[in-house]
Design an enzyme around this catalytic site. Structure first.
Site, PDB file in Angstrom:
ATOM      1  N   LYS A 146     -11.259  11.496 -14.407  1.00 16.93           N
ATOM      2  CA  LYS A 146     -10.354  10.558 -15.085  1.00 16.93           C
ATOM      3  C   LYS A 146     -10.886  10.254 -16.494  1.00 16.93           C
ATOM      4  CE  LYS A 146      -7.149   8.759 -13.868  1.00 16.93           C
ATOM      5  NZ  LYS A 146      -5.697   9.141 -13.863  1.00 16.93           N
ATOM      6  N   THR A 176      -8.309   4.412 -14.778  1.00 17.90           N
ATOM      7  CA  THR A 176      -9.018   3.489 -13.892  1.00 17.90           C
ATOM      8  C   THR A 176     -10.214   2.850 -14.602  1.00 17.90           C
ATOM      9  OG1 THR A 176     -10.465   3.490 -11.951  1.00 17.90           O
ATOM     10  CG2 THR A 176     -10.189   5.576 -13.040  1.00 17.90           C
ATOM     11  N   ASP A 177     -10.648   1.689 -14.099  1.00 21.69           N
ATOM     12  CA  ASP A 177     -11.865   1.067 -14.639  1.00 21.69           C
ATOM     13  C   ASP A 177     -13.117   1.813 -14.174  1.00 21.69           C
ATOM     14  OD1 ASP A 177     -11.838   0.304 -11.962  1.00 21.69           O
ATOM     15  OD2 ASP A 177     -12.235  -1.828 -12.339  1.00 21.69           O
ATOM     16  N   GLU A 178     -12.944   2.731 -13.203  1.00 14.54           N
ATOM     17  CA  GLU A 178     -14.117   3.445 -12.681  1.00 14.54           C
ATOM     18  C   GLU A 178     -14.759   4.343 -13.745  1.00 14.54           C
ATOM     19  OE1 GLU A 178     -13.735   5.007  -8.697  1.00 14.54           O
ATOM     20  OE2 GLU A 178     -12.126   3.591  -8.243  1.00 14.54           O
ATOM     21  N   TYR A 204     -14.371  11.950  -9.125  1.00 13.97           N
ATOM     22  CA  TYR A 204     -13.069  11.356  -9.448  1.00 13.97           C
ATOM     23  C   TYR A 204     -13.124  10.654 -10.802  1.00 13.97           C
ATOM     24  CZ  TYR A 204      -9.501   7.688  -9.634  1.00 13.97           C
ATOM     25  OH  TYR A 204      -8.502   6.834 -10.060  1.00 13.97           O
TER      26      TYR A 204
HETATM   27  P1  NAD Z   1      -1.811   8.445  -5.270  1.00 13.55           P
HETATM   28  O1  NAD Z   1      -2.826   9.431  -4.796  1.00 13.55           O
HETATM   29  O2  NAD Z   1      -1.209   7.485  -4.321  1.00 13.55           O
HETATM   30  O3  NAD Z   1      -0.603   9.236  -5.962  1.00 13.55           O
HETATM   31  C1  NAD Z   1      -0.800  10.329  -6.808  1.00 13.55           C
HETATM   32  C2  NAD Z   1       0.505  11.099  -6.920  1.00 13.55           C
HETATM   33  O4  NAD Z   1       0.297  12.188  -7.842  1.00 13.55           O
HETATM   34  C3  NAD Z   1       0.976  11.719  -5.599  1.00 13.55           C
HETATM   35  O5  NAD Z   1       2.351  11.434  -5.392  1.00 13.55           O
HETATM   36  C4  NAD Z   1       0.737  13.209  -5.804  1.00 13.55           C
HETATM   37  O6  NAD Z   1       1.679  14.037  -5.125  1.00 13.55           O
HETATM   38  C5  NAD Z   1       0.875  13.350  -7.315  1.00 13.55           C
HETATM   39  N1  NAD Z   1       0.155  14.525  -7.797  1.00 13.55           N
HETATM   40  C6  NAD Z   1      -1.132  14.867  -7.497  1.00 13.55           C
HETATM   41  N2  NAD Z   1      -1.433  16.043  -8.084  1.00 13.55           N
HETATM   42  C7  NAD Z   1      -0.339  16.430  -8.776  1.00 13.55           C
HETATM   43  C8  NAD Z   1      -0.049  17.545  -9.602  1.00 13.55           C
HETATM   44  N3  NAD Z   1      -0.959  18.521  -9.799  1.00 13.55           N
HETATM   45  N4  NAD Z   1       1.171  17.624 -10.188  1.00 13.55           N
HETATM   46  C9  NAD Z   1       2.097  16.651  -9.989  1.00 13.55           C
HETATM   47  N5  NAD Z   1       1.882  15.581  -9.200  1.00 13.55           N
HETATM   48  C10 NAD Z   1       0.685  15.468  -8.591  1.00 13.55           C
HETATM   49  O7  NAD Z   1      -2.513   7.688  -6.486  1.00 13.55           O
HETATM   50  P2  NAD Z   1      -2.357   6.175  -6.976  1.00 13.55           P
HETATM   51  O8  NAD Z   1      -3.329   5.333  -6.251  1.00 13.55           O
HETATM   52  O9  NAD Z   1      -0.926   5.828  -6.984  1.00 13.55           O
HETATM   53  O10 NAD Z   1      -2.873   6.315  -8.479  1.00 13.55           O
HETATM   54  C11 NAD Z   1      -1.974   6.693  -9.515  1.00 13.55           C
HETATM   55  C12 NAD Z   1      -2.729   6.756 -10.836  1.00 13.55           C
HETATM   56  O11 NAD Z   1      -3.299   5.483 -11.113  1.00 13.55           O
HETATM   57  C13 NAD Z   1      -3.877   7.755 -10.831  1.00 13.55           C
HETATM   58  O12 NAD Z   1      -3.910   8.388 -12.082  1.00 13.55           O
HETATM   59  C14 NAD Z   1      -5.121   6.900 -10.635  1.00 13.55           C
HETATM   60  O13 NAD Z   1      -6.239   7.485 -11.225  1.00 13.55           O
HETATM   61  C15 NAD Z   1      -4.703   5.628 -11.343  1.00 13.55           C
HETATM   62  N6  NAD Z   1      -5.343   4.388 -10.846  1.00 13.55           N
HETATM   63  C16 NAD Z   1      -5.359   4.084  -9.514  1.00 13.55           C
HETATM   64  C17 NAD Z   1      -5.923   2.875  -9.072  1.00 13.55           C
HETATM   65  C18 NAD Z   1      -5.912   2.478  -7.613  1.00 13.55           C
HETATM   66  O14 NAD Z   1      -6.473   1.449  -7.258  1.00 13.55           O
HETATM   67  N7  NAD Z   1      -5.249   3.212  -6.717  1.00 13.55           N
HETATM   68  C19 NAD Z   1      -6.472   1.990  -9.999  1.00 13.55           C
HETATM   69  C20 NAD Z   1      -6.431   2.325 -11.355  1.00 13.55           C
HETATM   70  C21 NAD Z   1      -5.854   3.508 -11.762  1.00 13.55           C
END
Ligand code: NAD
Length: 346
Positions: free
Chosen positions: A159, A130-132, A155
């Site tokens: 990350k 993430t950009d965070e 969080y």
């Molecule tokens: P989300 O919370 O919707 O999904 C996360 C998934 O990971 C879930 O299906 C969960 O069951 C699984 N998970 C969690 N812990 C686990 C573990 N210990 N073992 C196996 N699986 C596990 O998250 P998201 O919004 O889809 O984000 C996905 C990734 O992208 C993350 O790494 C997040 O940091 C990154 N990200 C998110 C955003 C955003 O805007 N949502 C932006 C940039 C980056």
């Protein structure tokens, strides 16, 4: 290519799974199915011959070794994470365990598998972040790949730590990694505790629409399908060790975003009064980052990536999706903590 995708039952991971399966890539979706997961997100690909689901926890090193031994992937896209900032404020332990220790176990399993195959140069470990991790911007400037790491929430700190582990596994062991840091995503299948679904669902319920602080925090929004395309492009074309910032160049204050969503709802599902009347300002999130904005020049220049959704089309399509998929979100609203104010305590 056989691609192991972690977190593929979540919001962004499921978009990557759906796109990769549609392209004919052999996909193994590994997910622990935490509260944030929903297998309906990947129901459209569940019966395909090039799709396999494995329920496993990245914190379990032995289980990860077993998954690599059984499925022998050529590449990994690592999205599994605890992802909700407000939950990280109330309970940081799960973020440390999954995002840091879990990433460590996955890296070690990937490294052992890669070494056992003779360290192929075309193996990839793609870490999705993430950009965070870069902290908060002032009124001007953008995050680039050279921006210093200054995470402010449990969080983003977890990350950031995982980004550093991935980089170190490349520098120290030579594991062929690529990294991406993306801005805020929106779109279909986003879990109903995140800002955009919260606004839509509170509005539909006729309940107050909560906005943290004065609503003047700025985020740079990107449609999840554009993010998924960028990720598959980086996996395919990104040189080993390279990192890319991905963003939509769509900066908006939270208040502007909520007002736009209300205006779309006024058109698509008119209520007795304008939905914006429900906007209610509530206590701010502690450590709330002021502004995020990505400079995507590197991914544009080196890989030719450009998003295809504008906020006009993307937000309208997203609102319409939530209106059409009530059964999906109603089931998730019943999960613990969803719909409650989380992360308010200092
Ligand atoms: P989300 O919370 O919707 O999904 C996360 C998934 O990971 C879930 O299906 C969960 O069951 C699984 N998970 C969690 N812990 C686990 C573990 N210990 N073992 C196996 N699986 C596990 O998250 P998201 O919004 O889809 O984000 C996905 C990734 O992208 C993350 O790494 C997040 O940091 C990154 N990200 C998110 C955003 C955003 O805007 N949502 C932006 C940039 C980056």
């Amino acid at each position: 290519m056989k691609l192991l995708i972690t977190g593929g039952a979540g919001f962004i991971g499921s978009a990557v799974v759906r796109q990769a399966v549609a392209r004919g890539i052999e996909v193994v979706n590994l997910d622990a199915l935490t509260y944030a997961a929903c297998l309906d997100n990947v129901a459209s690909v569940a019966g395909r011959p090039n799709y396999t689901f494995v329920q496993a926890d990245i914190r379990d090193g032995a289980a990860m070794a077993g998954v690599f031994a059984t499925h022998a992937p050529d590449a990994v896209m690592h999205l599994a994470a605890e992802s909700h900032v407000d939950r990280s404020i109330d309970g940081p332990a799960a973020f440390i365990d999954t995002n840091i220790t879990g990433t460590y176990h996955l890296l070690e399993a990937a490294r052992a598998h890669w070494a056992a195959r003779g360290k192929p140069r075309d193996f990839r470990f793609h870490h999705i972040s993430t950009d965070e991790v870069f902290g908060s911007l002032g009124e001007t400037g953008f995050f680039t790949e050279q921006s210093p790491y200054q995470p402010n929430s449990p969080y983003s700190a977890s990350k950031a730590a995982s980004d550093h582990l991935v980089r170190a596994w490349h520098e120290t062991y030579g594991l062929p990694v690529v990294l991406t840091n993306c801005s805020n995503n929106y779109g279909p299948y986003q879990f109903p505790e995140k800002l955009i679904p919260v606004v839509i669902l509170k509005a539909l319920a006729g309940e107050p629409i909560p906005i943290y602080g004065a609503g003047d925090n700025i985020r740079d929004w990107l449609h999840v399908e554009d993010h998924a395309e960028a990720l598959l492009l980086v996996l395919e074309k990104g040189p080993v060790g390279r990192s890319y910032n991905i963003g939509g160049e769509n900066e908006m204050t939270n208040l502007e975003l909520v007002q736009r969503l209300c205006a779309i709802l006024d058109r698509l599902r008119p209520g007795p009064a304008p939905y914006a009347d429900l906007i209610t300002f509530v206590a701010d999130r502690p450590g709330h980052d002021r502004r995020y904005a990505i400079d995507p020049a590197r991914i544009r220049a080196e890989l030719g990536w450009r998003p295809s959704h504008t906020p006009e089309t993307g937000l309208e399509q997203t609102v319409a999706w939530y209106l059409d998929n009530e059964t999906w979100w109603r089931a998730l609203q019943a999960r613990k903590g969803v719909g409650e104010r989380l992360g308010a305590a200092r």
